[in-house]
Write an enzyme that holds these catalytic residues in place. Structure first.
Site, PDB file in Angstrom:
ATOM      1  N   GLU A 138       0.834  -1.213   0.000  1.00  0.00           N
ATOM      2  CA  GLU A 138       0.000   0.000   0.000  1.00  0.00           C
ATOM      3  C   GLU A 138       0.863   1.254   0.000  1.00  0.00           C
ATOM      4  OE1 GLU A 138      -3.096  -0.371  -1.217  1.00  0.00           O
ATOM      5  OE2 GLU A 138      -3.460  -1.753   0.437  1.00  0.00           O
TER       6      GLU A 138
ATOM      7  N   GLY B 229     -13.222   2.197  -1.711  1.00  0.00           N
ATOM      8  CA  GLY B 229     -11.811   1.897  -1.945  1.00  0.00           C
ATOM      9  C   GLY B 229     -11.602   0.668  -2.799  1.00  0.00           C
ATOM     10  N   LEU B 230     -12.569   0.345  -3.658  1.00  0.00           N
ATOM     11  CA  LEU B 230     -12.445  -0.844  -4.521  1.00  0.00           C
ATOM     12  C   LEU B 230     -12.186  -0.448  -5.975  1.00  0.00           C
ATOM     13  CD1 LEU B 230     -15.348  -2.972  -2.955  1.00  0.00           C
ATOM     14  CD2 LEU B 230     -12.893  -3.132  -2.489  1.00  0.00           C
ATOM     15  N   SER B 231     -11.760   0.790  -6.178  1.00  0.00           N
ATOM     16  CA  SER B 231     -11.370   1.272  -7.512  1.00  0.00           C
ATOM     17  C   SER B 231     -12.520   1.355  -8.499  1.00  0.00           C
ATOM     18  CB  SER B 231     -10.264   0.400  -8.115  1.00  0.00           C
ATOM     19  OG  SER B 231      -9.083   0.622  -7.452  1.00  0.00           O
TER      20      SER B 231
ATOM     21  N   SER C  68     -13.494   3.990  -9.796  1.00  0.00           N
ATOM     22  CA  SER C  68     -13.119   4.942 -10.848  1.00  0.00           C
ATOM     23  C   SER C  68     -12.213   4.272 -11.889  1.00  0.00           C
ATOM     24  CB  SER C  68     -12.458   6.192 -10.262  1.00  0.00           C
ATOM     25  OG  SER C  68     -11.355   5.831  -9.469  1.00  0.00           O
TER      26      SER C  68
ATOM     27  N   ASP D 275      -4.121   0.798  -9.457  1.00  0.00           N
ATOM     28  CA  ASP D 275      -5.526   0.437  -9.655  1.00  0.00           C
ATOM     29  C   ASP D 275      -5.831   0.143 -11.119  1.00  0.00           C
ATOM     30  OD1 ASP D 275      -5.614   0.914  -7.000  1.00  0.00           O
ATOM     31  OD2 ASP D 275      -6.735   2.787  -7.127  1.00  0.00           O
TER      32      ASP D 275
ATOM     33  N   TYR E 264      -4.023  11.879   1.096  1.00  0.00           N
ATOM     34  CA  TYR E 264      -3.306  11.054   0.112  1.00  0.00           C
ATOM     35  C   TYR E 264      -2.202  11.897  -0.540  1.00  0.00           C
ATOM     36  CZ  TYR E 264      -2.480   7.864  -3.807  1.00  0.00           C
ATOM     37  OH  TYR E 264      -1.893   7.009  -4.714  1.00  0.00           O
TER      38      TYR E 264
HETATM   39  C1  GAF Z   1      -5.291   4.425  -4.139  1.00  0.00           C
HETATM   40  C2  GAF Z   1      -4.500   4.877  -5.353  1.00  0.00           C
HETATM   41  F1  GAF Z   1      -5.328   5.081  -6.418  1.00  0.00           F
HETATM   42  C3  GAF Z   1      -3.427   3.860  -5.747  1.00  0.00           C
HETATM   43  O1  GAF Z   1      -2.635   4.389  -6.777  1.00  0.00           O
HETATM   44  C4  GAF Z   1      -2.563   3.480  -4.530  1.00  0.00           C
HETATM   45  O2  GAF Z   1      -1.648   4.488  -4.228  1.00  0.00           O
HETATM   46  C5  GAF Z   1      -3.438   3.138  -3.319  1.00  0.00           C
HETATM   47  O3  GAF Z   1      -4.405   4.141  -3.065  1.00  0.00           O
HETATM   48  C6  GAF Z   1      -2.624   2.928  -2.077  1.00  0.00           C
HETATM   49  O4  GAF Z   1      -1.824   1.799  -2.207  1.00  0.00           O
HETATM   50  O5  GAF Z   1      -6.045   3.297  -4.454  1.00  0.00           O
END
Ligand code: GAF
Length: 385
Positions: free
Chosen positions: A35, A126-128, A130, A174, A226
């Protein structure tokens, strides 16, 4: 609920009164380990979920794009003027306009298109979700336009859409996961070279399960935090005279930390450097078929995110602690942090008891009941029909 592909077609027909030329799917992802290592040029090990986003699409004769989504009653239409001006299209449609922009900026002739999007990937967990939209739209436009663009170049383009059009400074994980993951495998990705290795991840054969628990924690200041973590890592790399924190070997960590002058930066660096090593150790164990033994690495990753990178929140810490107390072999938050999902590696026959323990711990702390997300390492972006 109706199947997501059927919903995409139904939305398309309702909006445009015609049949789509095709449908393209892209899944959500979880990250097994690694991560905040991606933008440090390091290593990650995600796999994709059986939850998908589906885009039904067809070309149109002019260079304009109309998009309908289940997220909104009104479709969004834009042309080259909006697509070529990052930030002009906002909200959910920005991920679509961003892909059009990234393709055009890379010199591709993007066909005008009508699109309808349906998704089972929850937004904000947080499952992407996008990256799933970006990747499904990219797959559709590449194929509809007959563009000469092999799939291994898609992740960078989708990332550019997110970084430079939408304005989120995320790494390459992602989009790579959503595009390049394969069924039954986790994706070992070197984020510097974009080289990948498909690592067999057969939980059934090992008598194990991964539970993905949605903490339901509202993302608190996630975007700003972030960006702050990323900036801190980049400053530290510059201070240490390396291109990225990936270039600090774990054996040299103490010496590197001694060269930094504040505790917070030291903690951030320690997380990234040790997390890269945990990914490598996890990959070694999985290659050797020793799946059960990755548990302690997952738990150590969580402790590092909690204590050093400081990106966890009480809900995810509670879920991890309760899962471990109920017998999970390892557990950690997955994704960017400040909420989102927790994954727990459990003996298959302990799944119910661990889920019940997390639910009880949530009730005791007065948190909103956690959700569960189905897990089955699935295939990345592809055409359905
Ligand atoms: C988010 C970001 F989109 C990824 O690129 C990554 O940095 C993640 O956080 C953390 O590991 O999902």
């Amino acid at each position: 609920m109706t199947d997501v592909a059927a919903r995409a077609t139904a939305g398309f027909r309702e909006e445009y009164a015609e049949q789509p030329a095709g449908r393209w799917a892209a899944p959500g992802r979880v990250n097994l380990i690694g991560e905040h290592t991606d933008y440090n040029d390091g290593f990650v090990l995600p796999f994709t979920l059986p939850l998908r986003t589906v885009v039904a699409a067809t070309t149109r004769d002019d260079a304009r794009w109309t998009v309908r989504s289940e997220l909104s009653a009104d479709p969004v239409e834009f042309g080259p003027a909006e697509a070529d001006a990052p930030g002009r299209v906002t909200g959910w449609a920005a991920y679509v306009a961003g892909v059009v922009w990234a393709l055009r900026a890379a010199g591709h002739e993007v066909p005008g298109a009508r699109l309808a999007i349906a998704s089972d990937v929850p937004v904000g967990s947080g499952l992407s979700s996008s990256a799933a939209v970006e990747s499904a739209v990219l797959a559709a436009l590449v194929e509809l336009g007959g563009l000469d663009l092999p799939a291994d170049r898609w992740p960078k383009l989708a990332q550019r859409a997110e970084n430079d059009y939408v304005g989120a400074p995320t790494g390459i994980m992602d989009q790579s996961a959503v595009i390049r993951c394969r069924e039954g495998h986790a994706l070992f990705l070197d984020c510097r070279t974009e080289e990948v290795e498909q690592i067999p991840f057969d939980l059934d054969a090992a008598g194990l399960a991964v539970l993905v628990i949605d903490s339901r924690a509202p993302h608190r200041h996630a975007d700003g935090e972030y960006a702050a973590r990323r900036a801190s890592c980049e400053r530290a790399a510059a201070r240490l005279g390396v291109p990225a924190l990936r270039d600090v070997p774990v054996a040299d960590l103490d010496a590197a930390l001694a060269r930094l002058d504040d505790d917070e930066t030291r903690r951030r660096v320690r997380h990234v450097v040790t997390e890269d090593q945990r990914v490598l150790d996890t990959v070694e164990l999985l290659r050797a078929g020793r799946v059960r033994e990755i548990g302690p690495l997952l738990t150590a990753s969580h402790a590092s995110m909690r204590d050093d990178f400081e990106i966890t929140v009480p809900e995810v810490d509670t879920a991890v602690e309760a899962a471990l107390a109920a017998g999970a072999l390892g557990a950690r938050m997955t994704g960017g942090g400040f909420g989102g999902c927790v994954l727990a590696l459990v003996e298959a026959d302990a799944a119910e008891q661990v889920t019940a323990a997390v639910t009880a711990a949530y009730a005791e702390r007065g948190f909103a009941a956690p959700g569960t997300v189905p897990v089955l390492p699935s295939t990345g972006a592809h055409r359905l029909d």
